[in-house]
Design a protein around this motif. Structure first.
Motif, PDB file in Angstrom:
ATOM      1  N   UNK A 108       0.752  -1.328   0.055  1.00  0.00           N
ATOM      2  CA  UNK A 108      -0.155  -0.138  -0.015  1.00  0.00           C
ATOM      3  C   UNK A 108       0.980   1.217   0.027  1.00  0.00           C
ATOM      4  N   UNK A 109       1.836   1.178   0.932  1.00  0.00           N
ATOM      5  CA  UNK A 109       2.690   2.256   0.969  1.00  0.00           C
ATOM      6  C   UNK A 109       3.480   2.690  -0.313  1.00  0.00           C
ATOM      7  N   UNK A 110       3.909   1.376  -0.884  1.00  0.00           N
ATOM      8  CA  UNK A 110       4.882   1.520  -2.059  1.00  0.00           C
ATOM      9  C   UNK A 110       4.125   1.985  -3.345  1.00  0.00           C
ATOM     10  N   UNK A 111       2.739   1.886  -3.446  1.00  0.00           N
ATOM     11  CA  UNK A 111       1.852   2.149  -4.518  1.00  0.00           C
ATOM     12  C   UNK A 111       1.625   3.677  -4.233  1.00  0.00           C
ATOM     13  N   UNK A 112       1.330   4.128  -2.885  1.00  0.00           N
ATOM     14  CA  UNK A 112       0.920   5.520  -2.802  1.00  0.00           C
ATOM     15  C   UNK A 112       2.216   6.380  -3.112  1.00  0.00           C
TER      16      UNK A 112
END
Length: 131
Positions: A108-112
């Motif tokens: 999730x954090x990598x995509x954001x």
């Protein structure tokens, strides 16, 4: 396309998909080691998009950079997970059950952050190219 007075950007698959994938691979490999890799990958994706006949504007180059950042975020998260899984037994003694939640949070954090930094890279490409 204008909706309610606002300009909406559409994803042109023919011109934007290949640069986004190539930029995403660059994002994923470089983003594994340093977050500056997301910006570089977004700029490379924007460069490839413009060379493919795309327009040199903030909206389209930012979109191509953001999509490449999302692809790169997924790749970097998977690479980081395998790197962490290979070194975890060295420090903990056995694989931790927290690895699954670590993968989900990292994804999730990598995509954001990949989308944000990739878009910044695409926009910076336009700024540098227009100098």
């Amino acid at each position: 396309i204008k909706i309610g007075g606002m300009l909406m950007v559409t994803f042109d698959k023919e011109k934007m998909l290949n640069p986004s994938i190539i930029g995403g691979i660059i994002n994923g490999v470089l983003g594994t080691f340093c977050c500056l890799g997301y910006i570089v990958g977004g700029a490379v994706a924007s460069h490839l998009y413009v060379n493919a006949g795309g327009s040199l504007d903030y909206e389209n180059c930012g979109l191509v950079g953001a999509v490449s950042g999302v692809i790169g975020g997924v790749i970097a998260t998977i690479l980081n997970f395998f790197i962490m899984a290979s070194f975890m037994p060295m420090f903990v003694g056995s694989k931790s059950f927290a690895m699954g939640s670590s993968l989900a949070i990292g994804l999730v954090s990598g995509v954001i952050f990949g989308a944000i930094l990739g878009a910044i890279g695409g926009i910076l490409y336009v700024v540098i190219k227009n100098r």
